[in-house]
Design a protein around this motif. Structure first.
Motif, PDB file in Angstrom:
ATOM      1  N   THR A  49       0.831  -1.201   0.000  1.00  9.42           N
ATOM      2  CA  THR A  49       0.000   0.000   0.000  1.00  9.42           C
ATOM      3  C   THR A  49       0.867   1.253   0.000  1.00  9.42           C
ATOM      4  N   LEU A  50       1.939   1.255   0.798  1.00  6.23           N
ATOM      5  CA  LEU A  50       2.856   2.402   0.807  1.00  6.23           C
ATOM      6  C   LEU A  50       3.535   2.594  -0.548  1.00  6.23           C
ATOM      7  N   LEU A  51       3.703   1.520  -1.271  1.00  5.60           N
ATOM      8  CA  LEU A  51       4.408   1.553  -2.553  1.00  5.60           C
ATOM      9  C   LEU A  51       3.605   2.221  -3.657  1.00  5.60           C
ATOM     10  N   ALA A 186      -5.862  -1.464  -7.493  1.00  6.12           N
ATOM     11  CA  ALA A 186      -7.243  -1.899  -7.722  1.00  6.12           C
ATOM     12  C   ALA A 186      -7.533  -3.206  -6.994  1.00  6.12           C
ATOM     13  N   GLY A 187      -6.580  -4.141  -7.029  1.00  3.58           N
ATOM     14  CA  GLY A 187      -6.782  -5.422  -6.373  1.00  3.58           C
ATOM     15  C   GLY A 187      -6.888  -5.294  -4.863  1.00  3.58           C
ATOM     16  N   ILE A 188      -5.985  -4.498  -4.276  1.00  9.24           N
ATOM     17  CA  ILE A 188      -6.035  -4.291  -2.825  1.00  9.24           C
ATOM     18  C   ILE A 188      -7.311  -3.544  -2.443  1.00  9.24           C
ATOM     19  N   GLY A 189      -7.682  -2.558  -3.268  1.00 10.17           N
ATOM     20  CA  GLY A 189      -8.914  -1.827  -2.996  1.00 10.17           C
ATOM     21  C   GLY A 189     -10.139  -2.721  -3.076  1.00 10.17           C
ATOM     22  N   ALA A 190     -10.146  -3.636  -4.030  1.00  9.44           N
ATOM     23  CA  ALA A 190     -11.278  -4.554  -4.167  1.00  9.44           C
ATOM     24  C   ALA A 190     -11.409  -5.478  -2.957  1.00  9.44           C
ATOM     25  N   GLN A 191     -10.285  -5.706  -2.275  1.00  9.08           N
ATOM     26  CA  GLN A 191     -10.312  -6.531  -1.069  1.00  9.08           C
ATOM     27  C   GLN A 191     -10.668  -5.719   0.181  1.00  9.08           C
ATOM     28  N   GLY A 192     -10.877  -4.404  -0.007  1.00 10.37           N
ATOM     29  CA  GLY A 192     -11.188  -3.534   1.120  1.00 10.37           C
ATOM     30  C   GLY A 192     -10.020  -3.326   2.058  1.00 10.37           C
ATOM     31  N   ALA A 193      -8.787  -3.403   1.531  1.00  6.91           N
ATOM     32  CA  ALA A 193      -7.603  -3.378   2.387  1.00  6.91           C
ATOM     33  C   ALA A 193      -6.850  -2.054   2.364  1.00  6.91           C
ATOM     34  N   LEU A 194      -7.280  -1.085   1.544  1.00  6.16           N
ATOM     35  CA  LEU A 194      -6.616   0.218   1.531  1.00  6.16           C
ATOM     36  C   LEU A 194      -7.041   1.023   2.756  1.00  6.16           C
ATOM     37  N   GLN A 195      -6.058   1.654   3.432  1.00  7.65           N
ATOM     38  CA  GLN A 195      -6.344   2.449   4.609  1.00  7.65           C
ATOM     39  C   GLN A 195      -5.823   3.859   4.406  1.00  7.65           C
ATOM     40  N   LEU A 196      -6.562   4.839   4.937  1.00  5.89           N
ATOM     41  CA  LEU A 196      -6.257   6.242   4.693  1.00  5.89           C
ATOM     42  C   LEU A 196      -4.870   6.622   5.188  1.00  5.89           C
ATOM     43  N   ASP A 197      -4.460   6.151   6.384  1.00  5.93           N
ATOM     44  CA  ASP A 197      -3.156   6.552   6.908  1.00  5.93           C
ATOM     45  C   ASP A 197      -2.023   6.004   6.044  1.00  5.93           C
ATOM     46  N   GLN A 198      -2.179   4.801   5.523  1.00  2.57           N
ATOM     47  CA  GLN A 198      -1.168   4.240   4.646  1.00  2.57           C
ATOM     48  C   GLN A 198      -1.068   5.039   3.346  1.00  2.57           C
ATOM     49  N   MET A 199      -2.206   5.425   2.775  1.00  3.81           N
ATOM     50  CA  MET A 199      -2.190   6.181   1.525  1.00  3.81           C
ATOM     51  C   MET A 199      -1.614   7.577   1.733  1.00  3.81           C
ATOM     52  N   THR A 200      -1.848   8.172   2.897  1.00  2.00           N
ATOM     53  CA  THR A 200      -1.261   9.476   3.191  1.00  2.00           C
ATOM     54  C   THR A 200       0.258   9.402   3.206  1.00  2.00           C
TER      55      THR A 200
END
Length: 249
Positions: A49-51, A186-200
C-alpha cells in the motif's frame, strides 16, 4: 500499519530514498527495494500500500520520457491486460491475514529474482512466438505481483529478451510497472484493504523517492552501474533469503 509513528515515518522516508537511488542508477528496482525493506518491517500488504503512489509517479515519468509510447502499447497490450487480470486475481493472497506466509513468499521471490538476474544468461524471444507468449508472461507477472507486491518477474527478463532498443526498453519497463501499480491498487482496494493513513504516507513517500532518483542519476555518472547493480542484487538476495526462512525460527 495503522500507527504513523516517528520511527515508521523515518524508515519509510529512508527506504524510498534508497529505492529511488537504485532506480536512478539502474532504471528499475524501486518497487523491489521498497517491498524488500518495508516487507521485512511491516506486513507485505502494508508495504504494498505504501508503494502505490511513489511507484505510480516514478514509473509514469519513466513511461512518458521516451519517444515510442504508442508503438510499445500496440505491441504489448495483450501482456498488459494479462498483468491486470493476474494481479487482481492474486491480490487476495497479499490482502489475507496470513502475514507469515506472505512475508516468506515475498522473501522467496526477492531471493529468486536476485539470483536469476545475477547469473542467468540473456534470453532472446523470436518475434513469431511473442504474440502468444506475451499474455502468458503478463498473467504470470500479475499473479506474482498480486501475491508478493513485486512487479519484476517474469516481466523484466521477458522485456529484455525482446530485442528492444535501450530507450524503448526503458519505456516498456515503465509501462509494465505503471500497469502493475494500478492493478495492485485496484486489487487491494477490491479486497477492502486500503487504509487512509497508509495512503497518506504513500503520497508523502513520493518526495524521498524523487530525491533518491536525482541522487541516483548523479551517482550513475561516477560509478559503474554494473558494479552497483551486482552489489544491490547481492544485498537483495540476503534480505529475501532472511525473510523466506524467518518462519522456520
Amino acid at each position: 500499519m495503522s500507527d504513523l509513528s516517528v520511527p515508521m515515518i523515518a524508515a519509510t522516508v529512508a527506504t524510498f530514498f534508497v529505492a529511488g537511488i537504485v532506480k536512478g542508477v539502474t532504471g528499475m528496482g524501486l518497487p523491489t527495494v521498497a517491498m524488500g525493506v518495508l516487507g521485512s518491517l511491516i506486513s507485505p500488504l502494508a508495504a504494498a500500500t505504501l508503494l502505490i503512489v511513489p511507484s505510480f509517479v516514478t514509473n509514469v515519468w519513466q513511461l512518458f520520457a521516451g519517444p515510442s509510447f504508442s508503438s510499445i502499447l500496440r505491441r504489448l497490450w495483450p501482456m498488459m491486460l494479462a498483468i491486470i487480470a493476474g494481479t487482481v486475481l492474486g491480490s487476495s493472497f497479499i490482502a489475507s491475514s496470513d502475514t507469515i506466509l506472505t512475508t516468506a513468499t515475498l522473501g522467496g521471490a526477492l531471493a529468486f529474482y536476485s539470483l536469476y538476474t545475477l547469473f542467468a544468461r540473456q534470453l532472446n524471444v523470436p518475434m513469431k512466438i511473442e504474440r502468444w507468449l506475451s499474455p502468458s508472461i503478463g498473467a504470470a507477472t500479475g499473479l506474482i505481483t498480486g501475491v508478493t507486491g513485486v512487479f519484476t518477474l517474469p516481466a523484466v527478463p521477458y522485456l529484455q529478451a525482446l530485442g528492444l532498443s535501450k530507450d524503448d526498453l526503458v519505456q516498456a519497463l515503465g509501462l509494465s510497472f505503471t500497469i502493475s501499480t494500478i492493478a495492485l491498487a485496484a486489487g487491494i482496494g477490491a479486497q477492502g484493504a486500503l487504509q487512509l493513513d497508509q495512503m497518506t504516507l504513500s503520497v508523502l513517500a513520493v518526495i524521498p523517492a524523487l530525491a533518491g532518483m536525482w541522487a541516483g542519476r548523479f551517482i550513475r555518472d561516477r560509478i559503474s552501474p554494473l558494479t552497483f547493480r551486482r552489489g544491490f542484487l547481492a544485498l537483495l538476495f540476503l534480505l529475501g533469503a532472511e525473510m523466506a526462512v524467518r518462519p522456520l525460527f
